[in-house]
Design a protein around this motif. Structure first.
Motif, mmCIF file in Angstrom:
data_model
loop_
_atom_site.group_PDB
_atom_site.id
_atom_site.type_symbol
_atom_site.label_atom_id
_atom_site.label_comp_id
_atom_site.label_asym_id
_atom_site.label_seq_id
_atom_site.Cartn_x
_atom_site.Cartn_y
_atom_site.Cartn_z
ATOM 1 N N TYR A 126 0.837 -1.211 0.000
ATOM 2 C CA TYR A 126 0.000 0.000 0.000
ATOM 3 C C TYR A 126 0.869 1.257 0.000
ATOM 4 O O TYR A 126 0.609 2.216 -0.727
ATOM 5 C CB TYR A 126 -0.914 -0.011 1.219
ATOM 6 N N TRP A 127 1.930 1.243 0.819
ATOM 7 C CA TRP A 127 2.859 2.386 0.897
ATOM 8 C C TRP A 127 3.495 2.660 -0.470
ATOM 9 O O TRP A 127 3.585 3.806 -0.906
ATOM 10 C CB TRP A 127 3.910 2.068 1.951
ATOM 11 N N ILE A 128 3.901 1.600 -1.158
ATOM 12 C CA ILE A 128 4.499 1.753 -2.487
ATOM 13 C C ILE A 128 3.474 2.303 -3.482
ATOM 14 O O ILE A 128 3.788 3.173 -4.302
ATOM 15 C CB ILE A 128 5.057 0.402 -2.981
ATOM 16 N N SER A 129 2.219 1.830 -3.390
ATOM 17 C CA SER A 129 1.175 2.303 -4.310
ATOM 18 C C SER A 129 0.843 3.780 -4.105
ATOM 19 O O SER A 129 0.296 4.429 -4.997
ATOM 20 C CB SER A 129 -0.099 1.466 -4.135
ATOM 21 N N GLN A 130 1.187 4.317 -2.955
ATOM 22 C CA GLN A 130 0.945 5.730 -2.645
ATOM 23 C C GLN A 130 2.220 6.569 -2.792
ATOM 24 O O GLN A 130 2.396 7.577 -2.100
ATOM 25 C CB GLN A 130 0.387 5.860 -1.224
ATOM 26 N N ASN A 131 3.090 6.109 -3.680
ATOM 27 C CA ASN A 131 4.330 6.837 -3.999
ATOM 28 C C ASN A 131 5.289 6.966 -2.815
ATOM 29 O O ASN A 131 6.097 7.901 -2.751
ATOM 30 C CB ASN A 131 4.018 8.238 -4.550
ATOM 31 N N LYS A 132 5.157 6.036 -1.859
ATOM 32 C CA LYS A 132 6.055 6.000 -0.695
ATOM 33 C C LYS A 132 6.028 7.300 0.104
ATOM 34 O O LYS A 132 7.022 7.683 0.727
ATOM 35 C CB LYS A 132 7.488 5.692 -1.135
ATOM 36 N N ASP A 133 4.893 7.973 0.100
ATOM 37 C CA ASP A 133 4.788 9.271 0.769
ATOM 38 C C ASP A 133 4.146 9.203 2.152
ATOM 39 O O ASP A 133 4.344 10.092 2.976
ATOM 40 C CB ASP A 133 3.971 10.247 -0.093
ATOM 41 N N LEU A 134 3.327 8.174 2.408
ATOM 42 C CA LEU A 134 2.502 8.179 3.611
ATOM 43 C C LEU A 134 3.255 7.731 4.855
ATOM 44 O O LEU A 134 4.155 6.891 4.803
ATOM 45 C CB LEU A 134 1.288 7.260 3.414
ATOM 46 N N LYS A 135 2.856 8.312 5.998
ATOM 47 C CA LYS A 135 3.329 7.892 7.310
ATOM 48 C C LYS A 135 2.159 7.247 8.039
ATOM 49 O O LYS A 135 1.001 7.582 7.798
ATOM 50 C CB LYS A 135 3.872 9.090 8.091
ATOM 51 N N PHE A 136 2.478 6.319 8.957
ATOM 52 C CA PHE A 136 1.431 5.579 9.653
ATOM 53 C C PHE A 136 1.715 5.537 11.157
ATOM 54 O O PHE A 136 2.860 5.353 11.587
ATOM 55 C CB PHE A 136 1.350 4.136 9.138
ATOM 56 N N ILE A 137 0.623 5.682 11.958
ATOM 57 C CA ILE A 137 0.687 5.540 13.412
ATOM 58 C C ILE A 137 -0.480 4.659 13.868
ATOM 59 O O ILE A 137 -1.603 4.796 13.375
ATOM 60 C CB ILE A 137 0.621 6.913 14.114
ATOM 61 N N ARG A 138 -0.177 3.776 14.805
ATOM 62 C CA ARG A 138 -1.217 2.915 15.380
ATOM 63 C C ARG A 138 -0.990 2.831 16.894
ATOM 64 O O ARG A 138 0.052 3.247 17.406
ATOM 65 C CB ARG A 138 -1.150 1.519 14.774
ATOM 66 N N ARG A 139 -1.989 2.233 17.583
ATOM 67 C CA ARG A 139 -1.812 1.968 19.012
ATOM 68 C C ARG A 139 -2.155 0.516 19.280
ATOM 69 O O ARG A 139 -3.210 0.013 18.846
ATOM 70 C CB ARG A 139 -2.696 2.872 19.861
ATOM 71 N N ILE A 140 -1.266 -0.171 19.976
ATOM 72 C CA ILE A 140 -1.506 -1.563 20.338
ATOM 73 C C ILE A 140 -2.648 -1.613 21.354
ATOM 74 O O ILE A 140 -2.665 -0.835 22.319
ATOM 75 C CB ILE A 140 -0.237 -2.186 20.953
ATOM 76 N N PRO A 141 -3.633 -2.495 21.145
ATOM 77 C CA PRO A 141 -4.738 -2.610 22.119
ATOM 78 C C PRO A 141 -4.209 -2.852 23.531
ATOM 79 O O PRO A 141 -3.292 -3.648 23.755
ATOM 80 C CB PRO A 141 -5.520 -3.832 21.613
ATOM 81 N N ASN A 142 -4.761 -2.110 24.484
ATOM 82 C CA ASN A 142 -4.375 -2.217 25.904
ATOM 83 C C ASN A 142 -2.900 -1.890 26.128
ATOM 84 O O ASN A 142 -2.257 -2.411 27.043
ATOM 85 C CB ASN A 142 -4.671 -3.621 26.444
ATOM 86 N N GLY A 143 -2.346 -1.039 25.243
ATOM 87 C CA GLY A 143 -0.950 -0.659 25.380
ATOM 88 C C GLY A 143 -0.686 0.111 26.659
ATOM 89 O O GLY A 143 -1.512 0.914 27.101
ATOM 90 N N GLU A 144 0.428 -0.148 27.270
ATOM 91 C CA GLU A 144 0.787 0.501 28.530
ATOM 92 C C GLU A 144 2.174 1.128 28.413
ATOM 93 O O GLU A 144 2.755 1.210 27.332
ATOM 94 C CB GLU A 144 0.756 -0.531 29.667
ATOM 95 N N ASN A 147 4.641 5.184 26.622
ATOM 96 C CA ASN A 147 4.115 5.552 25.311
ATOM 97 C C ASN A 147 2.699 5.039 25.081
ATOM 98 O O ASN A 147 2.104 5.323 24.035
ATOM 99 C CB ASN A 147 5.022 4.997 24.214
ATOM 100 N N GLY A 148 2.163 4.288 26.037
ATOM 101 C CA GLY A 148 0.799 3.808 25.905
ATOM 102 C C GLY A 148 0.580 2.875 24.729
ATOM 103 O O GLY A 148 -0.549 2.695 24.282
ATOM 104 N N GLY A 149 1.646 2.297 24.198
ATOM 105 C CA GLY A 149 1.507 1.383 23.075
ATOM 106 C C GLY A 149 1.389 2.060 21.722
ATOM 107 O O GLY A 149 1.088 1.406 20.719
ATOM 108 N N VAL A 150 1.636 3.386 21.665
ATOM 109 C CA VAL A 150 1.559 4.114 20.388
ATOM 110 C C VAL A 150 2.845 3.881 19.599
ATOM 111 O O VAL A 150 3.953 4.041 20.130
ATOM 112 C CB VAL A 150 1.339 5.620 20.618
ATOM 113 N N GLN A 151 2.700 3.493 18.332
ATOM 114 C CA GLN A 151 3.849 3.160 17.489
ATOM 115 C C GLN A 151 3.758 3.872 16.141
ATOM 116 O O GLN A 151 2.669 4.194 15.669
ATOM 117 C CB GLN A 151 3.911 1.653 17.236
ATOM 118 N N TYR A 152 4.922 4.117 15.545
ATOM 119 C CA TYR A 152 4.940 4.639 14.175
ATOM 120 C C TYR A 152 5.688 3.659 13.285
ATOM 121 O O TYR A 152 6.554 2.906 13.745
ATOM 122 C CB TYR A 152 5.562 6.037 14.114
ATOM 123 N N TRP A 153 5.338 3.659 12.015
ATOM 124 C CA TRP A 153 5.875 2.670 11.071
ATOM 125 C C TRP A 153 7.100 3.202 10.361
ATOM 126 O O TRP A 153 7.114 4.338 9.875
ATOM 127 C CB TRP A 153 4.800 2.311 10.044
#
Length: 362
Positions: A126-144, A147-153
């Motif tokens: 998906y990242w390649i199909s979007q010209n390698k421009d996008l950034k992504f952030i997610r949070r792991i369920p019940n993260g503690e 950082n509260g489980g917040v991650q970047y790709w």
């Protein structure tokens, strides 16, 4: 010496570069060695002031990763303004890595991927199909944790940032670019890598021990490969070559002769190899040659009271002026530029033949 010239506070790095090692020790290896062959050389890096910043230099990875990775979006730098709610969590210490606006955009990017594309594409696809421009952030369920489980790709990357270890590069270039008799020329790839560490497109590269002028060759190649209009100054004592050497037999009387021929051939080759490249007609491969000499003019008789140069003394014709015997007109022109006007040696000088054969415009 460099500490005295630039100031020890302006020392930046030791860089090590691989040295081609002759196997001289092999014949003594069975009996034991006094020392190991030296396999690298140092480049000492100084700046003129602490205002200088390197441009990052990247190198190809040997093992290219096929997948990206997730990393903690929190850092321990203490900036309260960078602590904001993100996916239902606000850190109490440290900070998020990006601004709130940029982070929220990355959260939305990942939501779109999850809801629409995740069943048919990997995140990498998906990242390649979007010209390698996008950034992504997610949070792991019940993260503690902090950082509260917040991650970047972090996307897969074919390159890595160079360190001070340049042992993938060699100091000397074994295969010569031209059939010019000169031993152990420096590597153009090494010099071009050094040039690329400066994030400017127009500056002067000075080589005070220029030898066969590898640096001039490298500067011209950098201009065509990286863009820009870098210039070079090569300085070399006219050290005589051995009369028994191949260089002497080929017509080169001193090292400067070899360097000049190298620059000429390098410029011609660059134009030929890049003849179809856009803008090649604007590439400057020209150079001027100067040597240190005594004055061409007996100046004590040639100056007006205001310091201006006077060529017509007591009604004499210019042919009667007190020049040093054997002086050429163009030598007088350049000396005049330097001594009295501060005009650079790179200035364009034209001979006005339609006025007379001794008239120049600058």
């Amino acid at each position: 010496m460099c500490d005295e010239v630039f100031g020890e506070n302006n020392f930046r790095n030791y860089i090590i570069v691989r040295r081609r090692v002759k196997s001289l020790n092999i014949q003594f290896a069975d009996k034991g060695l006094n020392s190991y062959n030296i396999g690298f050389e140092y480049i000492l890096v100084y700046s003129k002031s602490d205002a200088f910043l390197f441009k990052d230099i990247r190198m190809e990875k040997e093992n290219i990763p096929q997948k990206g990775s997730w990393n903690v979006f929190w850092s321990n730098a203490d900036r309260p303004s960078m602590r904001y709610d993100l996916l239902g969590f606000t850190p109490k210490t440290g900070q998020w890595r990006w601004s709130k606006e940029k982070a929220n955009e990355a959260v939305e990017n990942y939501k779109i991927y999850e809801e629409i594309y995740s069943k048919k594409l990997t995140l990498e696809e998906y990242w390649i199909s979007q010209n390698k421009d996008l950034k992504f952030i997610r949070r792991i369920p019940n993260g503690e944790g902090k950082n509260g489980g917040v991650q970047y790709w972090i996307p897969p990357n074919t390159t890595s940032l160079r360190t001070s270890d340049w042992t993938d590069l060699e100091v000397s270039q074994i295969k010569k670019d031209f059939d010019i008799p000169f031993d152990n020329p420096k590597s153009t790839k090494l010099i071009k890598t050094i040039i690329s560490s400066c994030d400017e497109e127009e500056f002067i590269v000075l080589d005070f021990f220029s030898g066969s002028s590898t640096t001039a060759h490298s500067v011209m190649e950098s201009n065509i490969e990286l863009g820009g209009n870098r210039k070079f100054i090569m300085v070399q004592l006219p050290e005589q070559v051995d009369e028994k050497s191949d260089a002497y037999k080929s017509g080169y009387k001193n090292i400067c002769d070899i360097g000049k021929e190298r620059i000429r051939r390098a410029g011609d080759k660059i134009l030929k190899d890049n003849k179809d490249k856009e803008g090649i007609e604007n590439l400057d491969i020209g150079f001027k040659v100067f040597r240190v000499e005594n004055s061409n003019i007996r100046w004590e008789n040639q100056l007006e009271e205001d310091g201006q140069i006077k060529y017509d003394l007591d009604g004499k014709n210019i042919d009667d002026i007190d020049f040093v015997p054997g002086t050429k007109d163009i030598d007088v022109v350049y000396e005049t530029l330097l001594r009295h006007y501060g005009i650079p040696l790179t200035a364009k000088i034209e001979k006005l033949d339609f006025i007379g054969n001794r008239t120049y415009t600058i």
